[in-house]
Design a protein around this motif. Structure first.
Motif: not given
Length: 438
Positions: A256-257, A312-313, A362-365
């Motif tokens: 996820v990350n 996030v980017l 969701p991983g970025a958030l």
């Protein structure tokens, strides 16, 4: 408790593992000792306490070596900067792309280039560090002090690199990451004692609530670090001579990350630019003054909004360059594997890319939330040193290094037929079956 004591006994019963742990502790002790050796020509009693902004972040990552003006004041950070530059070059420059595809020999060349690039970076950063030292703390400022300090800081960084490599070869865990983690952890006892003293007896309940929140934040970071989306892979039956090998079902673990801590590091490096640019114009412009104030304060909503968007980017960017769905699909096709219900080749690549896109958001958030959590903790009355452990680069590095080290120890125990460190067996998320043929 008996399980824990038994595990410790099993760890030290394995001679190779015991030697590696002792070697790691020895190298760490050398690093921590060097962090308190002050540069020649500096009076430590007159040094400023750099507890805020970029200096506070660097000081946390370096375990106080920066504020102590020690010979390890820059630590391993120039090497990290050089590594980031080389990673970007492997994307943009065909020569480095070719080296990356050459396997072990290519990685050795890239590592050599990283070491060489570290030297000019640390020399440039040493000039900036000298400028941050309080002039009253200098016994005899001048050209000789500047040149000698540049040489000593460069030698200190190279020695830290050597210690990191020795920990990797002779110790346990990744040496470079271990050095960074030790520097961060060394600040934790003082931070927690300072928080307890600040709250006092009347604030003991609030202090306990803060510890509980910290516990759940750490658990959240562990979940984010370990979380994977498993894509099932089926291998067709194979016939060899008179025997038949049954079809195997494995998984492709997509994290996820997948970007790790890199998006925070990239975003953090860019967040210093607005304040630096605005400081050059703030005398002539009220807008520049406003921007400089807001982006110098990491608790402002303007700072955290831009910081979160950049994370996030950069998470999408770094995931895109570190995970190649096309290569995964081609490897599966060559090894006779396929995703059930999906055609091999381009269809599999598109499917993997779609899954990766969905789980990256969701991983970025979550990564952005963790990054700004120290600022949130500071707004709720947590002291500045203790708030740094509520998230950000420090916490993610600590969690990642501890999990990787535990995984190595787990492997030693299982190879010698001992029980693992956890009751449930292997550490989930770290030893997933990878359905890619070598």
């Amino acid at each position: 408790m008996n399980k824990f004591i038994t595990t410790i006994k099993n760890i030290f019963a394995i001679e190779d593992l015991r030697t590696r742990i002792l070697n790691t502790l020895f190298f760490i002790a050398i690093y921590r000792l060097g962090s308190y050796v002050v540069l020649p020509g500096v009076d430590p009693s007159r040094l400023d306490n750099k507890s805020g902004g970029i200096f506070g972040i660097l000081d946390t990552l370096l375990g106080g070596a920066f504020s102590h003006a020690s010979i390890f004041a820059l630590g391993i950070m120039p090497y990290i900067s050089a590594s980031i530059v080389l990673q970007l070059l492997t994307i943009a420059v065909p020569y480095f792309q070719k080296l990356q595809k050459e396997g072990e020999s290519g990685r050795k060349k890239i590592n050599q280039y990283t070491r060489l690039l570290t030297i000019p970076i640390v020399m440039a950063q040493s000039i900036g560090f000298i400028a941050t030292i309080n002039q009253d703390a200098l016994v005899n400022p001048g050209m000789f002090f500047t040149v000698s300090t540049m040489v000593i800081l460069t030698a200190g960084t190279l020695f830290c690199m050597w210690l990191g490599e020795k920990i990797t070869d002779k110790g346990i865990g990744n040496g470079i990451s271990m050095i960074i983690m030790i520097g961060i952890v060394s600040r934790f006892p003082g931070a927690i004692l300072g928080e307890a003293a600040a709250k006092g007896m009347r604030g003991s309940l609030i202090f306990l609530i803060e510890l509980a929140v910290l516990f759940f934040v750490v658990m959240g970071v562990i979940i984010l670090t370990q979380a994977v989306r498993r894509i099932p892979v089926q291998y067709a039956k194979q016939v060899g001579g008179v025997s038949q090998i049954n079809a195997q079902r494995q998984f492709i673990p997509l994290k996820v990350n997948a970007a790790g801590v890199m998006p925070i590091i990239f975003a953090q490096s860019l967040m210093f630019i607005p304040a630096i640019v605005a400081s050059a114009w703030q005398q002539d412009s009220e807008t520049a003054t406003y921007i400089g104030q807001k982006f110098s304060d990491y608790t402002s909503w303007q700072y955290n909004l831009v910081f979160g968007i950049l994370i996030v980017l950069f998470t999408y960017f770094y995931t895109a360059i570190s995970v190649n769905p096309k290569q995964i699909a081609d490897d599966l096709k060559r090894s006779g594997g396929f995703v059930p219900g999906v055609k091999p080749g381009d269809a599999t690549s598109e499917y993997i890319d779609e899954v990766l896109t969905h789980i990256t958001l969701p991983g970025a958030l979550a990564l952005a939330l963790i990054a700004i959590f120290p600022a949130i903790a500071l707004l709720f009355g947590v002291t500045r040193p203790f708030s740094a452990f509520y998230g950000g680069t420090s916490l993610i590095i600590m969690v990642g290094v501890v999990l990787d080290t535990m995984n190595q120890i787990e492997s030693y125990l299982l190879m010698r037929h001992y029980d693992g460190m956890m009751k449930t067996g292997k550490l989930k998320g770290r030893t997933q079956n990878i359905a890619l043929a070598s």
